[in-house]
Design an enzyme around this catalytic site. Structure first.
Site, mmCIF file in Angstrom:
data_model
loop_
_atom_site.group_PDB
_atom_site.id
_atom_site.type_symbol
_atom_site.label_atom_id
_atom_site.label_comp_id
_atom_site.label_asym_id
_atom_site.label_seq_id
_atom_site.Cartn_x
_atom_site.Cartn_y
_atom_site.Cartn_z
ATOM 1 N N GLY A 82 0.812 -1.212 0.000
ATOM 2 C CA GLY A 82 0.000 0.000 0.000
ATOM 3 C C GLY A 82 0.845 1.262 0.000
ATOM 4 O O GLY A 82 0.518 2.242 -0.671
ATOM 5 N N CYS A 324 3.448 1.413 12.359
ATOM 6 C CA CYS A 324 4.404 1.778 11.311
ATOM 7 C C CYS A 324 5.811 1.739 11.824
ATOM 8 O O CYS A 324 6.296 0.720 12.232
ATOM 9 C CB CYS A 324 4.037 3.119 10.711
ATOM 10 S SG CYS A 324 2.602 2.968 9.660
#
Lengths: 381, 399
Positions: A82, A324
């Site tokens: 993504g 993340c």
């Protein structure tokens, strides 16, 4: 393959995985497809028989991914995930003025320093009021990026409306559908989006593969120079086992799309029970249309880091925002954009369910969260 | 024979295009696809930490293979991305310091050449260095090409079409004292020939998983820490890989790359010996029956598993069609659908007809002795059948 079968893998006696928005377990069908593909050899660009077989498998997966999002197969460009797809969309149209919503994933928000940031409403949706005026004032054609559903709150965004406004001004719309895919029906052709981002590992496919969906007529500058793979839009030998796994996951996700909405029953129960435990607890984006699986909730005056650690010790896996860069919990830019006070947003955790989540999982969460709250209240008293 | 050949899958002789994933690598990866599915960025729970630990173990395995430190390894999606990150990342970073010049060999991989062209369109200057008939860099020409404003020199460690090994230490001896970054695309070299970055003055090195029996979809860029090689990222976002490469790390692919590295480290020496023997047999067998066949590129300084041969007067496409039992290629897989002769062979000085008559024979870990014999018989028989009348004597007269 459900998370329940992996209890032996972790140290706690009971493990409940409620971090599906970070990554989902691989579906059994996908694991089989990948394992089979890993045992074959072939570069899809080679002209010999091994190469041609690889090419056929690649194109079949492309059709499956296209079917999941209602696009033509030739619009699907496979990427490493993504993040890369988002960067390709935004950096690939460098001449366009960029407008991103304030609640986008970092791979959109930080893609270009020149991006204008569209504010968000307190309910978690992007505020489109300014969009029309900004686009009217833009000196050159623009690109608007608005995600279909937010990864932290689950709030479903007014993408069709944004597309209508964008198109009225000759702008294009990019939609990051990483969190929405497999959870909401997608129809690229009718959505109004000109570019759409997908990720395999959020829908039960493998990590390391994603796609950007965009009409082949859209002039897109590639991120990387090299061989002419993916119609010149994305150079590099294709990650064939990963792409085949993505195709298999897309088939599963499409087949399960109607059942997915039923997760809202479990999520709503979790929300109701947690709010009942702690007076002052607060659920975010609760009044907006939301993904069926996502709950973003703050326990008053207990930092998110403390909550996720306590839940982890009890065997319940959740997160504090997005997963993340490792090592640090940062304040959520999403909640900040919604106008949530730092004191509240620092206490927010994300609970995200998936297709194999059960009522027992919710019981486990409620029990662990309730125990933490009781301990805290006792020590405060 | 013919019937058997039609039913059996062709003998795989295209190990420079891609290699099969070693079954031991597959076995190491599978649990990380299924039960251990965590996101290595999820530090808040056990599944994520378990995945992060596996990624770090893989990073250490890969670092060990090339004599690097684990924190000098940046995982990418493959060598194309690594090469783009090295060249564009270095160029963009060093532009601020007045450096606007790059040097690369004319025979670099297409993604290096195209990255250079992309940078030219941004205002950078690129010197493409010619190579000799042997495919090797001319060190004197390289030295002449270096300028005050040169940011980076890029030279492939082992060539994907002709297998030649460039003198990396000698190149580093030219770049290091000048403060110029030295990047090497080592996609074909890593795991096949020894590379010790503790001893070599290479600053940036590109690695590909699927070229040495690891998975597709993963590679790495070595980024030296001392002296520090500074580059700008190409992909921004979550800030993974110390900000040099954002995006969720694919744990199973990292594990596979690490396992491939560990296997290569253990087996490289013996495997190179075996493949060198095979290559000598292929060459001797073909030369015995088709004396006019020519080796392209230096034969000594070469990957053990690579042979690139021209059969004068026989277009490679015709030869390959005549050998359906062999999976061969004309050159780089990225461009193998194109009919035009290899720019690499042209850069070696081959005339178009000879360049168009070249095939690449790639041998590897799973090549068997029987396959070598079958390949020699098949190729030699086809070449003899297809050879234009008189070529043999003409070629003999010319040499």
């Amino acid at each position: 393959m459900t998370p329940r079968t992996v209890f032996a893998a972790v140290t706690t006696p009971r493990a409940t995985y409620l971090d599906w928005n970070a990554t989902a377990p691989l579906r059994a069908e996908v694991a089989d497809a990948i394992a089979e593909s890993l045992r074959r050899c072939g570069n899809p660009s080679s002209v010999h028989r091994w190469g041609r077989a690889a090419r056929q498998a690649l194109e079949a997966a492309r059709r499956d991914v296209a079917a999941l999002c209602g696009a033509a197969p030739d619009a699907v460009v496979f990427t490493s995930g993504g993040t890369e797809a988002n960067q390709l969309a935004l950096k690939g149209l460098p001449e366009r003025r960029l407008i991103v919503s304030a609640i986008e994933h970092d791979s959109v928000r930080l893609a270009r320093p020149d991006a204008a940031v569209l504010p968000a409403l307190p309910d978690g949706r992007a505020d489109l009021v300014a969009l029309d005026a900004w686009l009217a004032a833009a000196a050159r054609p623009a690109l608007v990026s608005l995600m279909l559903a937010n990864n932290e709150t689950g709030a479903i965004q007014p993408v069709a409306e944004a597309a209508r406004i964008a198109h009225a001004h000759g702008a294009l719309l990019h939609c990051d559908a990483v969190q929405a895919a497999g959870k909401l029906p997608l129809d690229f052709r009718r959505s109004g989006a000109d570019l759409l981002t997908l990720s395999a590992h959020k829908i039960g496919g493998p990590q390391g593969v994603g796609a950007l969906v965009a009409s082949p007529d859209l002039p897109l500058a590639p991120l990387w120079s090299g061989g002419g793979q993916e119609r010149g839009r994305r150079a590099g030998t294709e990650n064939l086992p990963g792409i085949i796994g993505f195709g298999a996951a897309a088939r599963c996700a499409l087949a399960g799309i109607d059942a997915y909405a039923k997760l809202a029953v479990l999520r709503d129960a979790a929300e109701r029970r947690l709010l009942a435990i702690a007076p002052g607890a607060r659920s975010f984006a609760a009044t907006a249309p939301r993904l069926a699986n996502t709950l973003c909730i703050a326990m008053p005056s207990i930092p998110a880091a403390t909550q996720v650690m306590a839940l982890d010790l009890a065997g319940v896996m959740v997160s504090a925002g997005s997963a993340c860069s490792s090592g640090k919990l940062r304040r959520s830019h999403v909640l900040e954009a919604m106008g949530v006070a730092p004191d509240d947003s620092d206490c927010a955790i994300r609970v995200s369910l998936g297709w194999s989540s059960t009522e027992r999982d919710i019981d486990h969460l409620v029990e662990a969260w309730g125990a933490l709250y009781a301990r805290r209240r006792a020590s405060a008293a | 024979m013919k019937a058997a050949g039609a039913n059996r899958p062709p003998v795989y002789l295209d190990y420079q295009a891609t290699t099969p994933c070693d079954p031991r690598v597959v076995a190491a990866m599978l649990p990380w696809f299924t039960e251990k599915f965590g996101n290595p960025g999820s530090i808040t729970h056990a599944y994520g930490r378990e995945a992060a630990a596996a990624v770090e173990r893989a990073r250490a395995q890969l670092a060990s293979l090339i004599g690097a430190e684990p924190r000098e390894i940046v995982f990418t999606s493959g060598a194309t991305e690594s090469n783009n990150l090295a060249l564009k990342g270095a160029a963009h970073f060093h532009r601020a310091f007045g450096k606007d010049h790059l040097v690369a060999l004319a025979t670099e991989h297409k993604c290096v050449i195209e990255s250079c062209h992309a940078l030219e369109r941004e205002g950078f200057r690129v010197t493409f260095l010619p190579v000799g008939r042997d495919g090797l860099v001319d060190l004197a020409a390289l030295e002449r090409a270096l300028e005050e404003r040169t940011a980076i020199v890029s030279v492939m460690a082992a060539h994907n079409e002709i297998g030649v090994l460039q003198p990396l230490a000698e190149i580093a001896a030219l770049t290091r004292p000048r403060g110029i970054l030295f990047h090497s695309d080592a996609a074909q070299a890593v795991g096949k020939v020894r590379i010790d970055l503790a001893a070599l003055g290479i600053d940036l090195l590109s690695i590909s998983g699927h070229k040495f029996y690891g998975p597709k979809g993963i590679g790495a860029l070595f980024v030296r820490r001392r002296p520090r090689a500074r580059i700008a990222p190409l992909i921004d976002g979550g800030g993974q890989e110390r900000g040099l490469r954002s995006g969720t790390l694919p744990t199973p692919l990292c594990v596979g790359l690490g396992e491939a590295a560990a296997l290569a480290q253990a087996e490289m020496t013996a495997e190179a010996e075996r493949l060198l023997g095979f290559r000598r047999r292929v060459l001797a067998g073909i030369k015995a029956r088709v004396p006019e066949a020519v080796v392209n590129g230096d034969l000594e300084r070469r990957l053990p598993g690579n042979l690139n041969l021209s059969f004068p007067g026989i277009p490679a496409t015709v030869l390959m069609e005549a050998c359906p039992g062999l999976a061969l290629s004309t050159g780089s897989a990225c461009t193998s659908a194109e009919i035009e002769p290899s720019y690499v062979l042209r850069a070696l000085g081959l005339e178009d007809a000879l360049a168009a008559a070249s095939v690449r024979i790639g041998l590897g870990r799973f090549t068997t002795s029987e396959e070598v014999d079958f390949a020699v018989d098949t190729l030699a028989a086809a070449a003899r059948r297809l050879a234009p009348r008189g070529v043999t004597s003409a070629a003999a007269g010319a040499t």
